[in-house]
Write a protein that holds these residues in place. Structure first.
Motif, PDB file in Angstrom:
ATOM      1  N   THR A   1      41.893  32.862  48.542  1.00 36.68           N
ATOM      2  CA  THR A   1      41.193  31.744  47.916  1.00 36.68           C
ATOM      3  C   THR A   1      40.277  31.062  48.927  1.00 36.68           C
ATOM      4  N   PHE A   2      39.454  30.154  48.417  1.00 39.93           N
ATOM      5  CA  PHE A   2      38.506  29.436  49.259  1.00 39.93           C
ATOM      6  C   PHE A   2      39.212  28.684  50.380  1.00 39.93           C
ATOM      7  N   ASP A   3      40.416  28.151  50.093  1.00 39.50           N
ATOM      8  CA  ASP A   3      41.156  27.409  51.124  1.00 39.50           C
ATOM      9  C   ASP A   3      42.003  28.315  52.014  1.00 39.50           C
ATOM     10  N   GLY A   4      41.900  29.649  51.838  1.00 34.65           N
ATOM     11  CA  GLY A   4      42.573  30.595  52.726  1.00 34.65           C
ATOM     12  C   GLY A   4      43.918  31.100  52.267  1.00 34.65           C
ATOM     13  N   GLU A   5      44.420  30.635  51.125  1.00 33.44           N
ATOM     14  CA  GLU A   5      45.703  31.116  50.627  1.00 33.44           C
ATOM     15  C   GLU A   5      45.598  32.559  50.154  1.00 33.44           C
ATOM     16  N   LEU A   6      46.705  33.288  50.291  1.00 29.09           N
ATOM     17  CA  LEU A   6      46.766  34.683  49.846  1.00 29.09           C
ATOM     18  C   LEU A   6      47.684  34.804  48.644  1.00 29.09           C
ATOM     19  N   PHE A   7      47.298  35.661  47.700  1.00 33.20           N
ATOM     20  CA  PHE A   7      48.104  35.959  46.518  1.00 33.20           C
ATOM     21  C   PHE A   7      48.033  37.448  46.252  1.00 33.20           C
ATOM     22  N   ALA A   8      49.116  38.007  45.716  1.00 35.45           N
ATOM     23  CA  ALA A   8      49.135  39.428  45.354  1.00 35.45           C
ATOM     24  C   ALA A   8      49.862  39.583  44.021  1.00 35.45           C
ATOM     25  N   LEU A   9      49.213  40.272  43.096  1.00 35.42           N
ATOM     26  CA  LEU A   9      49.837  40.573  41.805  1.00 35.42           C
ATOM     27  C   LEU A   9      49.378  41.933  41.321  1.00 35.42           C
ATOM     28  N   SER A  10      49.999  42.375  40.264  1.00 33.42           N
ATOM     29  CA  SER A  10      49.657  43.681  39.718  1.00 33.42           C
ATOM     30  C   SER A  10      48.184  43.729  39.349  1.00 33.42           C
ATOM     31  N   ASN A  11      47.566  44.874  39.584  1.00 35.08           N
ATOM     32  CA  ASN A  11      46.165  45.071  39.217  1.00 35.08           C
ATOM     33  C   ASN A  11      46.026  45.497  37.754  1.00 35.08           C
ATOM     34  N   PHE A  12      47.139  45.709  37.067  1.00 39.70           N
ATOM     35  CA  PHE A  12      47.134  46.195  35.686  1.00 39.70           C
ATOM     36  C   PHE A  12      46.978  45.045  34.693  1.00 39.70           C
ATOM     37  N   ASP A  13      45.927  45.108  33.885  1.00 35.77           N
ATOM     38  CA  ASP A  13      45.692  44.121  32.831  1.00 35.77           C
ATOM     39  C   ASP A  13      46.428  44.583  31.575  1.00 35.77           C
ATOM     40  N   PRO A  14      47.501  43.892  31.190  1.00 35.46           N
ATOM     41  CA  PRO A  14      48.292  44.346  30.040  1.00 35.46           C
ATOM     42  C   PRO A  14      47.564  44.215  28.706  1.00 35.46           C
ATOM     43  N   PHE A  15      46.514  43.448  28.645  1.00 34.13           N
ATOM     44  CA  PHE A  15      45.782  43.267  27.392  1.00 34.13           C
ATOM     45  C   PHE A  15      44.789  44.402  27.147  1.00 34.13           C
ATOM     46  N   SER A  16      44.148  44.903  28.196  1.00 38.95           N
ATOM     47  CA  SER A  16      43.176  45.983  28.035  1.00 38.95           C
ATOM     48  C   SER A  16      43.733  47.343  28.405  1.00 38.95           C
ATOM     49  N   GLY A  17      44.830  47.354  29.189  1.00 42.84           N
ATOM     50  CA  GLY A  17      45.391  48.616  29.652  1.00 42.84           C
ATOM     51  C   GLY A  17      44.623  49.208  30.828  1.00 42.84           C
ATOM     52  N   ALA A  18      43.766  48.418  31.454  1.00 42.07           N
ATOM     53  CA  ALA A  18      42.960  48.893  32.575  1.00 42.07           C
ATOM     54  C   ALA A  18      43.421  48.233  33.878  1.00 42.07           C
ATOM     55  N   TYR A  19      43.185  48.904  34.972  1.00 46.86           N
ATOM     56  CA  TYR A  19      43.519  48.386  36.294  1.00 46.86           C
ATOM     57  C   TYR A  19      42.300  47.633  36.835  1.00 46.86           C
ATOM     58  N   VAL A  20      42.180  46.352  36.472  1.00 47.28           N
ATOM     59  CA  VAL A  20      40.955  45.602  36.763  1.00 47.28           C
ATOM     60  C   VAL A  20      41.171  44.174  37.279  1.00 47.28           C
ATOM     61  N   ILE A  21      42.392  43.730  37.434  1.00 42.00           N
ATOM     62  CA  ILE A  21      42.639  42.329  37.790  1.00 42.00           C
ATOM     63  C   ILE A  21      41.958  41.961  39.115  1.00 42.00           C
TER      64      ILE A  21
END
Length: 125
Positions: free
Chosen positions: A50-70
């Motif tokens: 993020t802009f303030d430097g925080e890190l986040f990690a989550l699945s890249n899989f979008d359950p609504f479209s079925g594509a790996y796009v997050i």
């Protein structure tokens, strides 16, 4: 709509029983407010700085479209909550919990993420 909350389709790799940290990249390689994707043990992980430097990690899989796009999603906030909006159908997910703010029955798996003293980003599976 009810969506699968796994890391991907039904054939996804089952969750491991022990936590393993995986080095992904240098912290400086992650552009603020942009996502990156890493393939770790067969799991696509979306990593955000993020802009303030925080890190986040989550699945890249979008359950609504079925594509790996997050990882290509748009970062923002909703009511003070850091979020990512899917680039497909624009559902918004809490970066901290993976919970979809537009459909509370859906959540993305989240992963531990940290910056090492050497400036490397590691993700836990």
């Amino acid at each position: 709509m009810t969506a699968d909350v796994q890391t991907g389709p039904a054939h996804a790799v089952p969750a491991p029983t022990t936590t393993r940290w995986h080095e992904v990249c240098a912290y400086e390689d992650l552009l603020p407010e942009r996502g990156a994707c890493a393939l770790l043990e067969g799991i696509q992980v979306a990593i955000f700085r993020t802009f303030d430097g925080e890190l986040f990690a989550l699945s890249n899989f979008d359950p609504f479209s079925g594509a790996y796009v997050i990882a290509r999603g748009i970062l923002g906030t909703r009511g003070g909550t850091p979020t990512v909006a899917s680039p497909m159908y624009k559902q918004v997910f809490d970066l901290r919990t993976g919970r979809c703010l537009d459909d509370t029955e859906v959540a993305l798996p989240t992963f531990g993420v940290r910056r090492t003293p050497a400036g490397r980003v590691e993700v836990a599976l």
